[in-house]
Write an enzyme that holds these catalytic residues in place. Sequence first.
Site, PDB file in Angstrom:
ATOM      1  CD  GLU A 153      -3.229  -0.372   0.105  1.00 56.34           C
ATOM      2  OE1 GLU A 153      -3.299   0.838  -0.151  1.00 56.34           O
ATOM      3  OE2 GLU A 153      -3.991  -1.224  -0.395  1.00 56.34           O
ATOM      4  CG  HIS A 187      -3.035  -5.791  -0.699  1.00 60.13           C
ATOM      5  ND1 HIS A 187      -4.321  -5.942  -0.254  1.00 60.13           N
ATOM      6  CD2 HIS A 187      -2.785  -4.452  -0.669  1.00 60.13           C
ATOM      7  CE1 HIS A 187      -4.823  -4.757   0.057  1.00 60.13           C
ATOM      8  NE2 HIS A 187      -3.904  -3.825  -0.187  1.00 60.13           N
TER       9      HIS A 187
HETATM   10  N1  DGL Z   1      -6.466  -7.564   0.242  1.00 61.12           N
HETATM   11  C1  DGL Z   1      -7.027  -8.051   1.426  1.00 61.12           C
HETATM   12  C2  DGL Z   1      -7.128  -9.543   1.527  1.00 61.12           C
HETATM   13  O1  DGL Z   1      -7.206 -10.203   0.514  1.00 61.12           O
HETATM   14  C3  DGL Z   1      -6.876  -7.303   2.723  1.00 61.12           C
HETATM   15  C4  DGL Z   1      -5.589  -6.742   3.116  1.00 61.12           C
HETATM   16  C5  DGL Z   1      -5.751  -5.916   4.387  1.00 61.12           C
HETATM   17  O2  DGL Z   1      -6.440  -4.890   4.311  1.00 61.12           O
HETATM   18  O3  DGL Z   1      -5.235  -6.327   5.451  1.00 61.12           O
HETATM   19  O4  DGL Z   1      -7.188 -10.091   2.597  1.00 61.12           O
END
Ligand code: DGL
Length: 269
Positions: A153, A187
């Site tokens: 991020e 992510h």
């Molecule tokens: N992209 C997310 C997932 O697949 C969440 C990441 C986060 O906000 O901790 O869990």
Amino acid sequence: MADQPIGIFDSGVGGLTVANAICKLLPHENTVYFGDTTHLPYGDKSSEAVKAFSLRIADFLIEKNCKMIVIACNTASAAAYNALNLHIQNKALLINVIDPMVNYLEQTHAQQRIGIIATKGTIGSKVYERKLHERHISEVKSLATPLLVHLIEEGFSGHPGCQLLVNEYLSNPALNEIEVLVLACTHYPIIKNLIEEYYEGRTSVLDSTIITAKATQAALANAQLLNNSSTPGLHQFYVSDYTPAFETIAHLFYGDKIKLEQSKIWKSE
Ligand code: DGL
């Protein structure tokens, strides 16, 4: 109606990996993306909190007239899928990122030792273990790798420190002897190259982007809601709090044509 958009949400940029795969597979579909940057990271929040955020975001996407909602976040899929199903009822179709991956693993990797890396929320929920055990797959190892979301991020995915952190996490004995690694956080495909570099081909690395896009296509086809228009789809992007890092990463996926809008859905906070 087939020309209504597909709503896609995540805590931040991670869901863009899924949104991008959907746009590539279904180029005529319109989409509305929502990144809940106000509450990022979801992985460190309680499941009750993630559930409450998800329900409000679903209302926002339904207000935007979405025919389907894709929970492009493993943490929200684990914490909120059942509640969302009850909440939205027949107002929109709903899919998560976990079930398509579990189906895929059952079809293609059932005999292998599976490793899962994800946020603390997803790993703590044991959702993958439970769903895989239901399919008689019991060789599952898992590890929470929460710092990766922060680096991604913050736009640090190309920084040498990110590879060091990846190496540190993946060399954890908890993942010893796995034959396939599931990136159970949306992510992580952004740093899939670093993860593959660590394994040098010894372990296959799977992510849910294309798998979820195909599940989206199948669910729309099944409901006769695929957009058959011949014009390219329109894409709207909302965040609950503007961050330059989100904009930079969104441009990497979609080029300069995107316009990021801030949505004040948490007005009372
Ligand atoms: N992209 C997310 C997932 O697949 C969440 C990441 C986060 O906000 O901790 O869990």
